[in-house]
Design an enzyme around this catalytic site. Structure first.
Site, mmCIF file in Angstrom:
data_model
loop_
_atom_site.group_PDB
_atom_site.id
_atom_site.type_symbol
_atom_site.label_atom_id
_atom_site.label_comp_id
_atom_site.label_asym_id
_atom_site.label_seq_id
_atom_site.Cartn_x
_atom_site.Cartn_y
_atom_site.Cartn_z
ATOM 1 C CB VAL A 30 -0.944 0.014 1.228
ATOM 2 C CG1 VAL A 30 -1.630 1.372 1.364
ATOM 3 C CG2 VAL A 30 -1.983 -1.081 1.098
ATOM 4 C CB ILE A 59 1.615 0.442 -5.084
ATOM 5 C CG1 ILE A 59 2.085 -1.019 -5.076
ATOM 6 C CG2 ILE A 59 0.866 0.759 -6.363
ATOM 7 C CD1 ILE A 59 0.960 -2.026 -5.036
ATOM 8 C CD GLU A 78 -1.739 4.231 -4.284
ATOM 9 O OE1 GLU A 78 -1.934 5.017 -3.342
ATOM 10 O OE2 GLU A 78 -0.802 3.417 -4.286
ATOM 11 C CG ASP A 115 -2.098 36.578 -35.985
ATOM 12 O OD1 ASP A 115 -1.615 36.213 -37.056
ATOM 13 O OD2 ASP A 115 -3.070 36.032 -35.447
ATOM 14 C CG ASP A 140 -7.693 37.094 -35.615
ATOM 15 O OD1 ASP A 140 -7.574 36.546 -36.726
ATOM 16 O OD2 ASP A 140 -7.397 38.288 -35.406
ATOM 17 C CG ASP A 161 -6.189 32.617 -38.667
ATOM 18 O OD1 ASP A 161 -5.534 32.592 -39.717
ATOM 19 O OD2 ASP A 161 -6.433 33.662 -38.037
ATOM 20 C CD GLU A 176 7.844 4.456 2.465
ATOM 21 O OE1 GLU A 176 6.977 3.657 2.029
ATOM 22 O OE2 GLU A 176 7.651 5.677 2.574
ATOM 23 C CG ASN A 220 1.502 5.569 2.070
ATOM 24 O OD1 ASN A 220 2.169 5.930 1.124
ATOM 25 N ND2 ASN A 220 0.194 5.355 1.985
ATOM 26 C CG ASP A 277 3.768 8.525 -0.086
ATOM 27 O OD1 ASP A 277 4.923 8.861 0.203
ATOM 28 O OD2 ASP A 277 3.474 7.458 -0.643
#
Length: 893
Positions: free
Chosen positions: A282, A285, A287, A329, A638, A642, A707, A732, A736
């Site tokens: 957990v 990872i 995720e 432009d 514009d 274009d 870890e 974590n 994290d």
């Protein structure tokens, strides 16, 4: 299928045939009543993701579900305290993830709302711009080239209107539209060519239309499932990180499984090893990587919006950091677009015009002597042409200020004419409008046709002098019309060039009388045999700050290019002034482009900085040529024409003020202030975002690696596990979340715009990021494991104390790593420790959470920690700062 006959149209659009058609528009109250009756002018949208759905999705990850099930089982086995603590941590993690995703979802929703199209309607007797979803049945809408039709409507006025209906019919060629016939205030014999349909772009002309259907009652509504909204697809970076995340999941699971098997073989408790493996999975990872990227991109979008750059598609944020060419432009982007007529060439004389901007005060003079304009026949005709061949408008506001509506060039002509007493209101008492051939970028001309009170028909024309002069067969010499000789043309061309060299924008004006007006107005028939009247020259100064922005581009390895429809001499003069080019050899015209093959253009384009007298088709060729040379191109635009160039460019940038809806729809980004400097600021923001994404990738992966290495090595050599599952989950939670998010809003390195752009092929781990992650992860894991072993040795095997020291060392090492990740080039002391207060507060919050677990007895008993004394903190201090110190020393070296 589109309705093709009167019966079909009548069946679905009751407003066409019941009651009189009111061409004066609706009042505000009537419009509100129709919204209540018929609803908003919107197609059915997909259901929004609810807050509850986002919250529940936090618990759908496979590993989290396994942990929850395992925790519930342990609860029934009597491990109530541990099970409860683990569930609480899982819920806290879910809340943090929910906050990130919910904020992102709302940001993306706001992004869609901000880029919603607008419509011009007649309300309470005045032209008003409103969101397109506020258009109601029986509204009178005004359409011109570049607009997207906001609702199904019948044309009551049409000047050469052509509409692209490919979205409905699949037919790519534009369809000519005509005004509907009316009798007794009702439409008669209505046909498909009298109708315009929601979502279809107007590619030519202008007109008025009566709205007959909105929302799901429109033709578009009947095929709404085909409509493409702003893309929700993941960005390329999100896709890459998603793939990397899946690979890391596999590696992490493999290592965790191997660790569990080894621990069990060494005689460790199956229960403890199982929970340690799941908890480590957990924690390890990553995720959340794609989600954090999305949050960072969304925050970047908000920051860009504050700098007047509205991003419509998230991939553009990534691409901005790679941009190495900006094709801009000139008018309104590099310059102020606040035109003021300063000189008029008429009757072989140069007339000076005083005043600036929208100031209606001013006079006309020749050689410093004031003149009376009405006494000069040619000047009289020229200023009448300037007013009558004009779509813009001057209005007086409630505060008695002058308000300009329309194109700034046309506004300048109206102001100049007003100084001599010529106004639209005065002239319309003597001239009745009959027809119009709108301006387009190919002809570079506009023509209007009026009938005088004497029943004479006049054609008034204005446009590019070099185009106009070739359509003239005579010129006005006071009260006489004289044949236009080659010598006369040379004189006019010479004056035009002289004015252009002084950075002036020049327009030519001409007219002719005709005996009759054909039913179909064709430019090749109307705009020929003209009588030349004169030239009107205006200044448009560079925008404030644009010279600094051009210099910033060059320092950042970005090539700024100017693209304009103006005369080559004018373009070079402005380009030199702002620093885009240094010599005329760096400029070419659209005519020269036409004479080049694509291969030749690809060779030459690298050395060109100014493109003058170009049309939208040239823009597309320029973009393709630059891309063939490997450049990442940002292109502004514009107009409706274009759109192909904006789509072809890596970053299509539409103008927010002057841009058409078609251009905005094709663009990746919209400039709300039409300012070149805002493009440069957006590029800088794009670089900042990418840098910050790399920062938290480096931080998350190096911490997770540390870890995993600590736990795996301990298991591999049959050591006591340095952390229990609950401690792993707490690490974590506190390291994290907030620190990673704070890195996503980190201030940039001071020299971020003094580096070359990164390559589009650059991998996420390039420029040494991979080795950095490996080095940091190795030091974090080794130092935490060493701190555990040393404490165990010094304390005669006190496991709780050793785990507490390892626990504190790991958290502090990761928090210091967050500070160290702020720059890949500079040390933390060079970038400034306190420049990112969000990160400082995040680290302090995480440190306080660590202290709570250490010094509050109930929490200590749950997490199996003990209060640390001076010796314990000394070990923590030494080993937690090791990675921070080594990285800064090596970076400096």
């Amino acid at each position: 299928m589109l309705k093709t006959n009167k019966r079909d149209i009548e069946k679905d659009n009751i407003f066409l045939f019941h009651g009189k058609i009111n061409t004066d528009g609706l009042t505000g109250m009537e419009a509100e009543a129709r919204i209540k009756q018929f609803g908003m002018n919107e197609l059915v949208k997909k259901k929004k993701v609810t807050a509850l759905t986002i919250l529940l999705s936090q618990f759908t990850d496979f590993i989290v579900l396994v942990l929850i099930v395992a925790t519930v089982i342990s609860f029934f086995l009597g491990e109530v305290v541990d099970a409860s603590a683990i569930l609480i941590i899982v819920i806290l993690n879910a809340i943090l993830g929910f906050m990130q995703e919910y904020r992102t979802e709302r940001s993306l929703e706001a992004l869609k709302e901000m880029s919603a199209p607008m419509a011009c309607v007649l309300r309470d007797g005045a032209l008003t711009e409103i969101p397109a979803n506020m258009v109601v049945p029986q509204d009178i809408i005004y359409l011109e080239a570049g607009d997207v039709v906001p609702a199904d409507a019948a044309l009551i006025d049409a000047n050469n209107v052509m509409v692209n209906e490919s979205l409905l019919t699949g037919e790519s060629l534009p369809v000519q539209k005509h005004r509907a016939e009316m009798s007794g205030g009702k439409f008669i014999n209505l046909k498909k060519e009298n109708m315009v349909y929601m979502g279809c772009p107007v590619v030519n002309g202008n007109g008025r239309a009566y709205v007959v259907a909105t929302g799901m009652s429109t033709e578009m509504g009947k095929i709404a499932y085909m409509l493409q909204d702003i893309k929700d697809d993941p960005t390329p970076l999100q896709k890459r990180l998603g793939r990397i995340g899946k690979e890391l999941v596999g590696i992490s699971l493999g290592i965790c499984l191997l660790m569990v098997i080894m621990g069990i073989l060494y005689g460790q408790s199956v229960y403890n090893m199982f929970f340690a493996g799941i908890s480590l999975a957990v924690a390890a990872i990553p995720e959340g990587l794609p989600a954090v990227v999305t949050v960072s991109l969304a925050i970047g979008v908000q920051n860009m919006l504050k700098r007047n750059a509205l991003v419509r598609r998230l991939p553009a944020v990534e691409t901005l950091g790679c941009t190495n060419v900006i094709c801009s432009d000139k008018t309104g982007t590099l310059t102020e677009n606040m035109m003021t007529v300063k000189k008029v060439f008429v009757d072989n004389k140069t007339v000076d015009v005083s005043g600036i901007g929208l100031d209606l005060g001013g006079n006309f003079s020749i050689s410093n002597k004031k003149i009376k304009v009405q006494s000069l026949p040619t000047m009289d005709l020229l200023l009448k042409t300037a007013v009558l061949c004009n779509k813009s408008e001057l209005r007086m506001t409630k505060r008695n200020d002058i308000e300009a509506l329309g194109d700034p060039t046309e506004t300048a002509l109206l102001v100049a004419a007003h100084k001599a007493g010529y106004t639209r209101e005065n002239l319309l008492a003597h001239f009745k409008p009959v027809g119009e051939i709108p301006f387009d970028s190919d002809r570079k001309l506009m023509s209007t046709i009026f009938k005088s009170n004497n029943d004479e028909f006049f054609v008034f024309v204005k446009g590019a002098p070099d185009r106009l002069i070739n359509l003239c067969s005579s010129y006005q010499a006071e009260d006489r019309i004289v044949p236009l000789s080659l010598a006369n043309k040379r004189i006019i061309t010479g004056v035009n060039n002289d004015l252009a060299e002084n950075a002036m924008r020049v327009l030519g004006l001409a007219y002719k009388k005709v005996s009759f007006i054909p039913k179909e107005l064709k430019p090749q028939e109307i705009e020929t045999g003209l009588t030349f009247l004169g030239l009107m020259a205006m200044i448009d100064p560079p925008r404030t700050g644009v010279m600094e922005s051009v210099l910033t581009c060059k320092r950042a390895g970005i090539i700024p290019m100017m693209i304009t429809g103006d005369h080559k001499v004018t373009a070079i003069a402005i380009a030199k002034e702002i620093g885009i080019c240094t010599s005329k050899d760096e400029a070419i015209t659209g005519e020269e482009l036409d004479n080049m093959s694509d291969t030749e253009l690809e060779k030459r384009v690298k050395n060109i900085r100014v493109f003058a007298r170009v049309n939208p088709g040239h823009k597309l060729r320029i973009v393709r040529a630059m891309k063939k040379n490997g450049y990442v191109v940002a292109m502004t635009g514009d107009g409706v024409n274009d759109a192909p160039a904006l789509k072809e460019a890596d970053i299509g940038i539409a103008m927010g003020k002057s841009g058409t809806e078609v251009a905005k729809e094709a663009a990746s980004m919209i400039l709300l202030d039409d300012n070149f400097s805002s493009i440069v600021k957006a590029v800088r923001e794009g670089r900042i975002i990418y840098d910050n994404i790399r920062k938290f990738i480096r931080y998350l992966l190096s911490c997770n690696l540390g870890e995993m290495l600590m736990m795996f090595i301990a298991t591999a050599i049959n050591m006591t596990l340095p952390l229990i599952p609950l401690q792993i989950l707490w690490v974590n939670l506190v390291t994290d979340g907030l620190p990673a998010l704070a890195l996503g809003v980190d201030p940039p390195d001071p020299d971020i715009m003094e580096r070359p752009p990164r390559s589009t092929n650059e991998g996420i781990f390039s420029r040494g990021l991979g080795p950095h992650i490996l080095f940091s992860g190795l030091i974090i894991g080794a130092s935490s494991l060493t701190a555990f072993s040393l404490t165990q040795y010094l304390s005669n095997g006190n496991v709780e104390l050793s785990r507490t020291v390892s626990f504190a060392t790991l958290i502090l090492a990761e928090l210091l790593n967050a500070l160290e990740c702020r720059s890949e080039i500079h040390t933390i002391f060079e970038v400034g420790i306190f420049k990112n207060m969000y990160l400082i507060l995040a680290c302090l919050s995480s440190f306080v959470l660590l202290l709570l677990v250490l010094y509050i007895p109930p929490l200590g008993s749950i997490f199996k920690t003990v209060p640390l004394n001076f010796d314990g903190w000394a070990i923590v201090a030494v080993f937690s700062t090791l990675e921070f110190a080594l990285n800064n020393v090596f970076r400096k070296w």
